[in-house]
Design a protein around this motif. Structure first.
Motif, mmCIF file in Angstrom:
data_model
loop_
_atom_site.group_PDB
_atom_site.id
_atom_site.type_symbol
_atom_site.label_atom_id
_atom_site.label_comp_id
_atom_site.label_asym_id
_atom_site.label_seq_id
_atom_site.Cartn_x
_atom_site.Cartn_y
_atom_site.Cartn_z
ATOM 1 N N LEU A 77 0.813 -1.219 0.000
ATOM 2 C CA LEU A 77 0.000 0.000 0.000
ATOM 3 C C LEU A 77 0.844 1.266 0.000
ATOM 4 N N GLY A 78 2.154 1.117 -0.223
ATOM 5 C CA GLY A 78 3.028 2.273 -0.293
ATOM 6 C C GLY A 78 3.665 2.668 1.027
ATOM 7 N N GLY A 79 3.561 1.805 2.018
ATOM 8 C CA GLY A 79 4.167 2.090 3.318
ATOM 9 C C GLY A 79 5.643 1.739 3.340
ATOM 10 N N THR A 80 6.201 1.766 4.526
ATOM 11 C CA THR A 80 7.614 1.472 4.705
ATOM 12 C C THR A 80 7.802 0.610 5.943
ATOM 13 N N LEU A 81 8.910 -0.106 6.004
ATOM 14 C CA LEU A 81 9.222 -0.921 7.170
ATOM 15 C C LEU A 81 9.720 -0.075 8.325
ATOM 16 N N SER A 82 10.447 0.961 7.989
ATOM 17 C CA SER A 82 11.100 1.774 8.998
ATOM 18 C C SER A 82 10.100 2.690 9.685
ATOM 19 N N GLY A 83 10.343 2.911 10.933
ATOM 20 C CA GLY A 83 9.512 3.834 11.698
ATOM 21 C C GLY A 83 10.393 4.807 12.456
ATOM 22 N N GLU A 84 9.838 5.401 13.440
ATOM 23 C CA GLU A 84 10.538 6.413 14.222
ATOM 24 C C GLU A 84 11.833 5.873 14.828
ATOM 25 N N HIS A 85 11.826 4.609 15.195
ATOM 26 C CA HIS A 85 12.988 4.020 15.857
ATOM 27 C C HIS A 85 13.754 3.053 14.968
#
Length: 55
Positions: A3-11
């Protein structure tokens, strides 16, 4: 990812997401990241085995 998201987040990438990194990042980028990690942390004392498997 589909859906166009990413694995990486804030941390960053956690251990549970590590196996999925190749879905988002090409091998050339992973190689660059590993080379930078080795240059900045040649003794592998900063988060050993966290993102990159132990050498």
């Amino acid at each position: 990812m589909a859906l166009g998201g990413t694995l990486s987040g804030e941390h960053g990438i956690g251990l549970s997401k590590r196996p999925y990194m190749p879905l988002e990042q090409p091998p050339e980028l992973r190689a660059l990241q590993l080379a930078l990690k080795r240059a900045w942390d040649p003794q592998n004392i900063l988060n050993p085995g966290k993102v990159f498997p132990p050498a």
